[in-house]
Design a protein around this motif. Sequence first.
Motif, PDB file in Angstrom:
ATOM      1  N   GLN A 127      -1.255   8.614   1.863  1.00  0.00           N
ATOM      2  CA  GLN A 127      -1.273   9.278   3.155  1.00  0.00           C
ATOM      3  C   GLN A 127      -1.251  10.791   2.937  1.00  0.00           C
ATOM      4  N   CYS A 128      -2.086  11.509   3.673  1.00  0.00           N
ATOM      5  CA  CYS A 128      -2.144  12.963   3.566  1.00  0.00           C
ATOM      6  C   CYS A 128      -2.119  13.570   4.972  1.00  0.00           C
ATOM      7  N   THR A 129      -1.046  14.267   5.279  1.00  0.00           N
ATOM      8  CA  THR A 129      -0.859  14.880   6.585  1.00  0.00           C
ATOM      9  C   THR A 129      -0.931  16.390   6.448  1.00  0.00           C
ATOM     10  N   LEU A 130      -1.761  17.026   7.249  1.00  0.00           N
ATOM     11  CA  LEU A 130      -1.858  18.482   7.187  1.00  0.00           C
ATOM     12  C   LEU A 130      -0.492  19.118   7.407  1.00  0.00           C
ATOM     13  N   SER A 131      -0.173  20.096   6.584  1.00  0.00           N
ATOM     14  CA  SER A 131       1.128  20.752   6.628  1.00  0.00           C
ATOM     15  C   SER A 131       1.031  22.088   7.356  1.00  0.00           C
TER      16      SER A 131
END
Length: 577
Positions: A127-131
């Motif tokens: 999972q990759c969530t914009l920071s």
Amino acid sequence: MNSTSSVTKLNNIELVVSPTLKCRIVTHQPFTYSTGDQVTIVCGGSPKLNGKDCFAEELLTRFQQRVADLYNNLDGKFWLLIIDHAKQTALLVNDVMGIQSCFYTVQHNTFYISDSLKLIKQQDAVQCTLSKQAIFNYFYCHCIPAPNTIYEECFKLSPGNALSIDSNGVIDTENFYSPEFATSLENNQAAEKQCLENLQHIVEQQTKPDSGAFLSGGLDSSTVSGLLSKIQDNAKTFSIGFKVAEYDETAYANITAEHFQTDHKTLYLTPEMASAEFIDVAQYFDEPFGNSSAMAAYFCAKFAKQHGVNHLLAGDGGDELFAGNERYAKQKIFEHFHQAPDWQKILPRTAFVNSVAEKIPVVKKVASYIKQADVSLPDRLENYNFIQQLGAENMFPAAFLAQVDQEQPLQQKRERFSQCTSHHPVDQMLYLDWKFTLADNDLVKVTKMCELADVDVDFPFLSKSLIDFSCRIPADIKLPGNKLRDFYKKACKGFLADATLSKSKHGFGLPFGVWMKEDKTLKELTLTTLNQFKTRNIVKASFIDEALKAHQNIHSGYYGELIWIMVILELWLQGNE
């Protein structure tokens, strides 16, 4: 030690650390691995022992449970993973300057490692969530400094760092490379001779039959080009020029090319050329990357490739090893006041820092000096930062700021600054720049743009042997008074052209702000992209409009850089969401 090794280099493998933790390695660049009775070693990038390439099997035979001993003998650009099967732990380290990118994340009981953040994102279980924090840090630094990445769940190794992970996925990090900085030198002339000899030896080791060199005309690229010319007849050197005088250094590049009789070629970069490649360059990076000189690095590498060069030598690092940036000298002046006893500061503050005195032009300068000197390093280095100058509350919506730690970028710099073993401000600034100027910024720029151009690149100044050597030269010999690069210039006296040694420091960048006023295509691309960026509510729409107006009416270069970092961010987001 009995061991089994990969026969060929791999790009993808899964290894068991413990019954509850796996390690998955997926990279663009091949790696090797070797497994013994108790230890598995995985070797990525191109580590070197005694100047020669080495692989995991050789490292395994040298490994005797003393990681520091093994690490201290390694040079080159690399990451190294050591899995201890008895303890069910893993240790990940990278080269001392972080030349080799190393991203990681721990998700679903799997420890992912890659040279590419994009490859990690492509893994099905990741999972990759914009920071938002990373985006704020990007505006602060024009890049995203390690250990953060643009994704909340993913991280990258800082230069010379060690990351340990236990069987439960608990991570701990350690600064693995923190050298001692000398305070005295027995023989200056012998050290000057050794400096150039060391560099020549490194260039010899790194040179290949199809090598060439970047040549901007500065001290470092001129030295590398000159040393290459001693190894190869008609050594190939390459420059980028601009038809904007204040950005163009081709005259100095020509001086070096003539001095060493290199086969020199110059490409004059135009706004039309930049427009055609703008989106591809912006979206190629693993993360948003706002250094505008990336465009020039790409075109120069591409230009070299078109002339038969598949490997380039770059001069990055000399300023950060041998004190060549003007801020080092400037901050030394401020430190004289900052480090003075408090009782000595009372009278100057009383006399100069008051509403009456500050109305007098000459006195106003003294008051400004005192106010700046009162700020501690490294905070004082941020005086001209966009966010410091323009105010975060004026740039970002309150809702965005509520979700970020505005102190984090500066706190990261304070932490790095404090890790330096020396208390000399110049040593501390050099050590700070090894990470934030080089590893997080310049090296990302050059390596990724060479990769896009399908050219390999090496950095002779950033060989560990030369870094260690530079630490043996005291700060006050590198930079006596305000004489930038004094030791290094003496080392190169008689080798480099006198005009090269005496030239003033010239910042390298892209004339984007100037071009945006003159080129219709680039202006349209910019305006369209910024209108799209407004819809994200990352930056206030009114601020974007004010920046565009200020670019036209106040300072095209300063506000052009601000506009550039916003355009790059929007283009990157469009290509990587």
